[in-house]
Design a protein around this motif. Structure first.
Motif, PDB file in Angstrom:
ATOM      1  N   GLU A 139      -6.121 -11.089   3.260  1.00 12.66           N
ATOM      2  CA  GLU A 139      -6.171 -12.532   3.013  1.00 12.66           C
ATOM      3  C   GLU A 139      -5.101 -13.286   3.809  1.00 12.66           C
ATOM      4  N   GLY A 140      -3.918 -12.709   3.854  1.00 16.96           N
ATOM      5  CA  GLY A 140      -2.841 -13.356   4.623  1.00 16.96           C
ATOM      6  C   GLY A 140      -3.223 -13.469   6.084  1.00 16.96           C
ATOM      7  N   GLY A 141      -3.624 -12.352   6.666  1.00 20.75           N
ATOM      8  CA  GLY A 141      -3.988 -12.366   8.083  1.00 20.75           C
ATOM      9  C   GLY A 141      -5.163 -13.290   8.349  1.00 20.75           C
ATOM     10  N   TYR A 146      -2.696 -12.747  13.862  1.00 20.39           N
ATOM     11  CA  TYR A 146      -2.325 -12.540  12.464  1.00 20.39           C
ATOM     12  C   TYR A 146      -3.311 -11.583  11.797  1.00 20.39           C
ATOM     13  N   ILE A 206       4.696 -12.329   8.589  1.00 19.62           N
ATOM     14  CA  ILE A 206       4.245 -13.593   7.998  1.00 19.62           C
ATOM     15  C   ILE A 206       2.956 -13.398   7.197  1.00 19.62           C
ATOM     16  N   SER A 207       2.045 -12.603   7.717  1.00 21.27           N
ATOM     17  CA  SER A 207       0.804 -12.341   6.986  1.00 21.27           C
ATOM     18  C   SER A 207       1.105 -11.737   5.620  1.00 21.27           C
ATOM     19  N   LEU A 208       2.019 -10.776   5.600  1.00 15.70           N
ATOM     20  CA  LEU A 208       2.360 -10.139   4.323  1.00 15.70           C
ATOM     21  C   LEU A 208       2.954 -11.146   3.347  1.00 15.70           C
ATOM     22  N   SER A 239      -3.628  -8.450   0.091  1.00 10.57           N
ATOM     23  CA  SER A 239      -2.648  -9.385   0.662  1.00 10.57           C
ATOM     24  C   SER A 239      -2.728  -9.382   2.185  1.00 10.57           C
ATOM     25  N   LEU A 290      -4.158 -17.101   8.001  1.00 13.28           N
ATOM     26  CA  LEU A 290      -3.291 -17.575   9.077  1.00 13.28           C
ATOM     27  C   LEU A 290      -4.040 -17.645  10.410  1.00 13.28           C
ATOM     28  N   LYS A 312      -3.430  -7.907  13.655  1.00 10.82           N
ATOM     29  CA  LYS A 312      -2.297  -7.028  13.344  1.00 10.82           C
ATOM     30  C   LYS A 312      -2.298  -6.594  11.894  1.00 10.82           C
ATOM     31  N   SER A 313      -2.699  -7.483  10.998  1.00  8.13           N
ATOM     32  CA  SER A 313      -2.768  -7.123   9.582  1.00  8.13           C
ATOM     33  C   SER A 313      -3.780  -6.003   9.374  1.00  8.13           C
ATOM     34  N   GLU A 353       2.759 -14.539   3.387  1.00  7.70           N
ATOM     35  CA  GLU A 353       1.828 -15.609   2.992  1.00  7.70           C
ATOM     36  C   GLU A 353       0.686 -15.075   2.139  1.00  7.70           C
ATOM     37  N   GLY A 354       0.146 -13.936   2.539  1.00  8.58           N
ATOM     38  CA  GLY A 354      -0.942 -13.353   1.758  1.00  8.58           C
ATOM     39  C   GLY A 354      -0.476 -13.048   0.343  1.00  8.58           C
ATOM     40  N   GLY A 355       0.618 -12.338   0.223  1.00  4.96           N
ATOM     41  CA  GLY A 355       1.127 -11.978  -1.098  1.00  4.96           C
ATOM     42  C   GLY A 355       1.466 -13.208  -1.922  1.00  4.96           C
ATOM     43  N   SER A 400       4.104 -11.412  13.358  1.00  6.33           N
ATOM     44  CA  SER A 400       2.800 -11.799  12.798  1.00  6.33           C
ATOM     45  C   SER A 400       2.534 -11.037  11.502  1.00  6.33           C
ATOM     46  N   LEU A 401       2.768  -9.745  11.534  1.00  6.37           N
ATOM     47  CA  LEU A 401       2.518  -8.919  10.359  1.00  6.37           C
ATOM     48  C   LEU A 401       3.410  -9.361   9.197  1.00  6.37           C
TER      49      LEU A 401
END
Lengths: 197, 197, 197, 197
Positions: free
Chosen positions: D165-167, D179, C161-163, D162, D170, D182-183, C165-167, C158-159
DNA sequence: AATGAATGAGCATTCATTCAT
DNA sequence: GATGAATGAATGCTCATTCAT
């Protein structure tokens, strides 16, 4: 009457003959804007959709037709005279702005039967109202001693409408006035010999 | 019958009920390919266009209807019996594969009147043939001494068709069998009392 | 591959970038015919409706993206290498025909969230598949003694993907590559220090 | 605040959630009049066009979001506490009238990126302001001896945004809170271990 | 003889926008 | 300052028809 009301009325007025003449499927939005000189947006600003216009147009046509009948009935005192008002209107159908394109009830009823439930409903309601109206006149005639008691009101009304609509539709499509003329002649005879004392 | 002939026949067979039920405008090429399982190309390989199919479908429906009448007439010797064959077919319309969707003459005649000259013509020709057929039977009845001489053949035929078509159309659209039943009852009575000696 | 199949493929190929770039609502049928040189009828001959194309276009974009990842992963033996394949693809996003317009998952996911349930579903399925794919690699790494056992697989995925997608999303919209670069740098560091033994 | 000012405010207030939820293209003038109970004319009397409203709505949403952050920050003395205010607001996003439909920055940024330059600009300005705000807090933390000097301020700020916003995006689209959780957990850990002395 | 694929004109409908009142 | 009514361009989609294969 506000501007919106006037425009709605105007649209119905201009499109009602189209719907009666060409049917629901045969009348396009473009036909409607051509007939009114308005834009599609304007039609949709005043009606929900094409159905909405068609439904209103049917009512408009029926009201116009009923108006013609009422006008004649107004000067008739006898039940027989009131019944014959219907005959008179259909006999001169060629000059009626509505009937010259055929009776809306049968035009709409036959097209909408298997394709447009709402319009079908409308046509049937109009038919039922007509039937009721004739029945009421016959009952009145009986009560006033003008008509025989031993005639079945409902059945006579049904027969009367069948004769009018059948003759009218056939003459309209064939261009042969005999269908309508003979139907109406026969109907008048029935009124005189079966109904009247 | 070659393959082409057979395919044509097949297409007409499958689409004729559609045209009678939903009308010309209401029946799309897609409806037709759905009903036949064939492709649009195949339809256009066998017919010039949609009109061509519709015209053939009308004939098909009419022939089927006439066939039903003929079958009954075959076992009738009297002119009255032959006339009543028409009544019989329409009275049992619900069971007729054609009439269950309404009589093609009035269905087609009302829709096509102001929109499709060729179909209108077809419907009128069928109507004229029917009128002629009834007239011939009446004449025959007169010649055989079965019918009275002083009845106007043409007018009686017109009245007869108006009663059948009017009653049929109104019962179809309203779901109220009375229109048709009373028309046909009345017509039978007319045959017995006005026509027969 | 029949002609229909080829045309479908062609339409998807030409419109997939549009849908990713301009979104579902922002891409009109006219945009699509402009991009393909085909007519609206042709699009509708090969797809049920605009939704149908959009859904297929999303799959096409995702498959292309996954293909890029797979290609790199193919030459990687280690679990760490396989994880870094994802990083590598997003790091060079500017050169990816898909990612240059942003990642389809977040593009589609944010637009469709409250407006287009089917597309939302697609985006979520893709996200779930990605999550599963990363999880499987981590598990493999653990099994092969490459990764530490005491890392929570699901949470790390999860972390990760968040990194990414967010970035990716922030760098795309701002034009400032730092968001993506720092996210990916940090993620690589996490893989090296938290995951690898 | 004059009447005009009040109406403008009212329109923004009512439409801002729409724009954040359904996007610019997905929000129609009719949606807007439905939400406000006002007429289209009234919207156009107070704003130049739809863009004008959308731009103002974006600002409104951002101000509301920033207000939530400020409120928490007000009671925080430490730099770490001020940074964690952002985390706190996003962690409880479900209860935020703005964040429950997703963060306006990423919602607007992803949609507008290739379709609406002005909105894109707005989103980027908001992003830049946020970045600056975080950077300032970090600098402050360094100056006050709360944070380590050897952390790259700009890079940490980028990474922080990032992650948030990513977390956030998602979790919003997938409905899977992991998401975001954990972020944010990871981010808090980074603040504690990398930033704080 | 039949098919699959394409066409382009037309369909009903919605859009953002304008403007007289 | 606000409204109601209208505009016209654009929307997604379906139509009957054609034609290379």
């Amino acid at each position: 009457m506000g501007k919106a009301e006037r425009t709605k009325e105007f649209i119905i007025q201009k499109t009602a003959p189209l719907f009666n003449k060409k049917g629901y499927a045969g009348t396009s939005l473009t036909d409607m804007t051509d007939a009114t000189g308005l834009t599609k947006g304007s039609v949709y600003g005043n009606f929900e959709d094409k159905d909405d216009v068609a439904l209103a147009a049917f009512d408009y046509n029926m009201n116009k037709l009923i108006g013609q009948v009422r006008e004649i009935q107004a000067s008739e005192r006898s039940a027989a005279g009131k019944l014959k008002a219907f005959i008179s209107v259909y006999r001169n159908g060629a000059e009626s702005p509505v009937l010259q394109d055929g009776c809306p009830i049968i035009n709409t009823g036959t097209e909408a039967d298997d394709t447009h439930p709402q319009l079908k409903e409308k046509a049937n309601e109009a038919l039922a109202r007509w039937h009721k109206s004739i029945s009421a006149i016959i009952q009145q005639g009986k009560m006033h001693g003008e008509f025989r008691e031993n005639v079945n009101t409902v059945e006579f009304a049904s027969l009367m409408i069948s004769l009018i609509e059948g003759g009218s539709a056939l003459s309209k499509m064939s261009g042969d006035g005999n269908y309508l003329t003979k139907s109406l002649d026969h109907l008048e005879m029935l009124i005189s010999t079966q109904l009247m004392k």
